[in-house]
Write a protein that holds these residues in place. Structure first.
Motif, short mmCIF file in Angstrom:
data_model
loop_
_atom_site.label_atom_id
_atom_site.label_comp_id
_atom_site.label_asym_id
_atom_site.label_seq_id
_atom_site.Cartn_x
_atom_site.Cartn_y
_atom_site.Cartn_z
N GLY A 135 24.25 59.44 4.62
CA GLY A 135 23.37 58.67 5.48
C GLY A 135 22.80 57.43 4.84
N ALA A 136 23.16 57.20 3.59
CA ALA A 136 22.59 56.05 2.88
C ALA A 136 22.90 54.75 3.60
CB ALA A 136 23.15 56.01 1.45
N GLY A 137 21.91 53.86 3.63
CA GLY A 137 22.09 52.57 4.27
C GLY A 137 21.95 52.60 5.77
N ARG A 138 21.50 53.73 6.32
CA ARG A 138 21.33 53.84 7.77
C ARG A 138 19.88 54.16 8.12
NH1 ARG A 138 26.37 55.42 6.40
NH2 ARG A 138 28.10 54.82 7.79
N TRP A 139 19.50 53.70 9.27
CA TRP A 139 18.16 53.95 9.80
C TRP A 139 18.34 54.58 11.18
CZ3 TRP A 139 15.01 49.86 12.76
CH2 TRP A 139 13.73 50.36 13.06
N ALA A 140 17.69 55.68 11.44
CA ALA A 140 17.89 56.39 12.72
C ALA A 140 16.55 56.72 13.36
CB ALA A 140 18.69 57.67 12.50
N PHE A 141 16.49 56.54 14.64
CA PHE A 141 15.28 56.87 15.39
C PHE A 141 15.69 57.30 16.80
CE2 PHE A 141 16.15 52.38 15.95
CZ PHE A 141 16.00 52.19 17.32
N SER A 142 14.79 58.01 17.45
CA SER A 142 15.08 58.47 18.81
C SER A 142 14.20 57.72 19.81
CB SER A 142 14.87 59.97 18.94
OG SER A 142 13.50 60.31 18.75
N THR A 143 14.71 57.61 20.99
CA THR A 143 13.96 57.07 22.12
C THR A 143 14.23 57.98 23.31
OG1 THR A 143 13.56 55.10 23.45
CG2 THR A 143 15.84 55.54 22.80
N HIS A 144 13.63 57.66 24.44
CA HIS A 144 13.78 58.54 25.61
C HIS A 144 14.21 57.75 26.83
CE1 HIS A 144 11.11 61.03 23.05
NE2 HIS A 144 11.79 62.02 23.58
N GLU A 145 14.96 58.44 27.69
CA GLU A 145 15.37 57.89 28.98
C GLU A 145 15.20 58.95 30.05
OE1 GLU A 145 19.41 56.64 28.73
OE2 GLU A 145 18.98 54.90 27.45
N PRO A 146 15.03 58.53 31.30
CA PRO A 146 15.00 59.52 32.39
C PRO A 146 16.33 60.24 32.50
CG PRO A 146 15.10 57.27 33.25
CD PRO A 146 14.84 57.16 31.79
N ILE A 147 16.28 61.52 32.84
CA ILE A 147 17.49 62.33 32.88
C ILE A 147 18.41 61.93 34.03
CG2 ILE A 147 16.48 64.17 34.29
CD1 ILE A 147 18.06 66.18 32.60
N GLY A 148 17.82 61.43 35.12
CA GLY A 148 18.61 61.07 36.29
C GLY A 148 17.93 61.54 37.56
N PRO A 149 18.63 61.51 38.69
CA PRO A 149 18.03 61.95 39.95
C PRO A 149 17.57 63.41 39.89
CG PRO A 149 20.01 60.68 40.39
CD PRO A 149 19.97 60.92 38.90
N VAL A 150 16.37 63.63 40.38
CA VAL A 150 15.76 64.96 40.42
C VAL A 150 15.70 65.43 41.87
CG1 VAL A 150 13.62 66.25 40.08
CG2 VAL A 150 14.41 64.65 38.33
N VAL A 151 16.09 66.67 42.10
CA VAL A 151 15.86 67.32 43.39
C VAL A 151 14.85 68.43 43.17
CG1 VAL A 151 16.85 68.87 45.12
CG2 VAL A 151 18.01 66.74 44.54
N ALA A 152 13.81 68.45 43.98
CA ALA A 152 12.77 69.47 43.88
C ALA A 152 12.71 70.24 45.19
CB ALA A 152 11.42 68.83 43.57
N ILE A 153 12.75 71.55 45.08
CA ILE A 153 12.61 72.43 46.24
C ILE A 153 11.35 73.26 46.00
CG2 ILE A 153 13.63 74.35 47.51
CD1 ILE A 153 16.37 73.25 46.80
N SER A 154 10.43 73.23 46.96
CA SER A 154 9.10 73.79 46.71
C SER A 154 8.78 74.96 47.62
CB SER A 154 8.04 72.69 46.88
OG SER A 154 6.88 72.99 46.14
N ALA A 155 7.63 75.60 47.33
CA ALA A 155 7.19 76.81 48.04
C ALA A 155 5.97 76.49 48.90
CB ALA A 155 6.87 77.92 47.04
N PHE A 156 5.60 77.44 49.73
CA PHE A 156 4.55 77.21 50.72
C PHE A 156 3.14 77.43 50.20
CE2 PHE A 156 4.88 81.81 50.96
CZ PHE A 156 3.56 82.20 51.14
N ASN A 157 2.96 78.22 49.14
CA ASN A 157 1.63 78.76 48.86
C ASN A 157 0.64 77.75 48.27
OD1 ASN A 157 3.41 78.93 46.68
ND2 ASN A 157 2.33 80.63 45.74
#
Length: 481
Positions: A135-157
């Motif tokens: 890994g010498a000579g490299r710099w690594a970091f993480s970032t975030h992105e939205p996963i994609g389209p979400v479908v939500a199915i919900s309950a009555f209570n």
């Protein structure tokens, strides 16, 4: 339609869609119509998915964090000015007593505020590259992105707060979301989507619809364009949908349970009984973590059950719009019949009926306490989802824990004791994702982890946890010669 009925409600799809039909929404207490909502078929589902997919694919059009945060804050401010209006709607369509409906609306405001802050605390991390020569000579970091389209199915209570739990984290994460509310309670959802749009959210980023059939709902949930399914409802439907998800799609499932409570000898019943009565009978027991099975030491099990019966008998069952109502209706008359059948079965098999045990109308069931029903009865082995609490005597705590853990459900549990050793022993051995000490099983704050185990669900709910589920961590590795 009655005079107090709402106007006809259209879908909230961000495209021109011809309704496939309509659904009549009934007040569950008196069964009077309160609104008509249009439904959509596969064509409508296709239009909603196409809009959501286009939003996600057009990366230059993604809403930046600060804009999404501002929208959620404005939505919270708008909702805070409409607590009474929303509480009345929750009570009308869902049957939740007005005093509890106000609490739900206030929680929804708090949930929006919580989600508005999530992007502020969601930075990436450095991944150490210098720990190895490769890994010498490299710099690594993480970032975030939205996963994609979400479908939500919900309950009555919880027709408003559950929607907020599913939709607001998606907005915070930057995901376009399509929500299908429960057919019994779609109005709070539609009102919430309108409120988001009033707060400045472009209509394509949050859509709502009611499908014309379960098959159409399944097509929505299992479409290959769906990156994440958020499902709240029955285990049968949830596990089925999971088995049909497109390759690569992720999901979170929240089902129900049969929440157990352990009560140590020597506890003060005057302190315990009000908590158990509220935790078991709140919203007529229609809560996935309602107090259902209470295991009390035999020295005071019967006294506890009798005190619970007295408390239950004093709780007023009536129109949820009345200020003095403690318990409202079950969501459908068929549920009243089912609960009555289960109670009668338990009594026929030897349970002692201490109070209730009968329908009060087509829509309401008397709050009921059963003492020592058989372990094989439906009230002991399945989720009741009705205003019934069962009390079982035990001699040895480990035997009670074994009984509490015997079902294929595991969600929240609780322990009442004055002894630290008892609390530690029970908390470490109960099969549960959360154990409340000296509180009922239905306690929850919206930012704490909330997870069904075994058949009770998959994944972890709660605003920050849902937010993380709806994002992808992306690693960037930079070679710097």
């Amino acid at each position: 339609m009655t005079e107090d009925a709402d106007q006809y409600q259209t879908h909230r799809i961000a495209a021109e869609v011809r309704p496939a039909g309509s659904l009549e929404v009934l007040n569950p207490f008196n069964l009077h119509p309160i609104a008509t909502v249009d439904t959509v078929d596969l064509e409508g589902v296709e239009q909603a998915l196409a809009v959501a997919d286009a939003c996600y694919r057009q990366r230059d059009g993604w809403l930046p964090d600060f804009e999404r945060m501002a929208i959620l804050r404005r939505a919270a401010e708008l909702m805070a000015t409409r607590i009474e209006e929303l509480a009345l709607l929750i009570a009308r369509e869902g049957g939740k007593p007005l005093v509890d409906a106000r609490v739900e609306a206030e929680r929804a405001v708090d949930g929006l505020r919580c989600c508005a802050e999530l992007p502020r605390h969601s930075g990436g991390r450095e991944v150490p590259m210098q720990a190895t020569a490769a890994g010498a000579g490299r710099w690594a970091f993480s970032t975030h992105e939205p996963i994609g389209p979400v479908v939500a199915i919900s309950a009555f209570n919880h027709p408003l707060n559950l929607i907020v739990h599913q939709v607001a984290p998606a907005i915070a994460a930057g995901c376009p979301v399509i929500i299908k509310p429960a057919e019994d309670t779609p109005l709070s959802c539609l009102r919430f989507i309108d409120l988001l749009r009033e707060a400045g959210l472009p209509s394509a980023w949050a859509q709502a619809l009611v499908t014309d059939s379960p098959a159409t709902a399944e097509a929505l949930a299992t479409d290959p364009r769906v990156a994440f399914l958020s499902f709240i409802g029955s285990a049968r439907v949830g596990w089925h949908l999971r088995s049909r998800l497109a390759a690569g799609a992720r999901c979170a499932l929240e089902h129900g349970g049969a929440a157990p409570v352990l009560v140590d000898r020597g506890v003060d019943l005057q302190q315990v009984v009000p908590l158990l009565a509220k935790g078991g009978l709140y919203h007529a027991g229609q809560v996935c973590v309602s107090v259902q099975r209470v295991y009390a030491h035999q020295d005071q099990a019967l006294s506890l059950a009798q005190a619970l019966a007295e408390a239950a008998a004093g709780m007023q069952v009536d129109d949820p719009n009345l200020a003095e109502t403690a318990i409202g209706p079950l969501i459908r008359p068929a549920e009243v019949k089912r609960v009555d059948q289960w109670v009668r079965e338990a009594v026929g098999q030897g349970a002692t009926l201490l109070c209730g045990g009968e329908p009060l109308s087509r829509t309401c069931y008397a709050p009921t306490v059963l003492f020592d029903p058989p372990m094989t009865a439906k009230v002991s082995t399945q989720e009741l989802f009705g205003p019934v609490i069962c009390v079982y005597p035990y001699l040895e705590v480990d035997a009670a824990i074994e009984a509490a853990n015997a079902l294929p459900f595991a969600f929240q549990a609780s322990v009442f004791t004055r002894e630290l050793a008892y609390a530690r022993h029970a908390a470490s051995r109960l099969a549960a994702s959360a154990v409340m000490i000296n509180d009922h099983t239905a306690f929850r704050t919206d930012w704490m982890p909330f997870a069904g185990l075994r058949q009770s669900g998959l994944g972890t709910g709660g605003m920050p946890y849902t937010f993380e589920d709806m994002r992808i961590e992306k690693l960037v590795v930079w070679r710097a010669d």
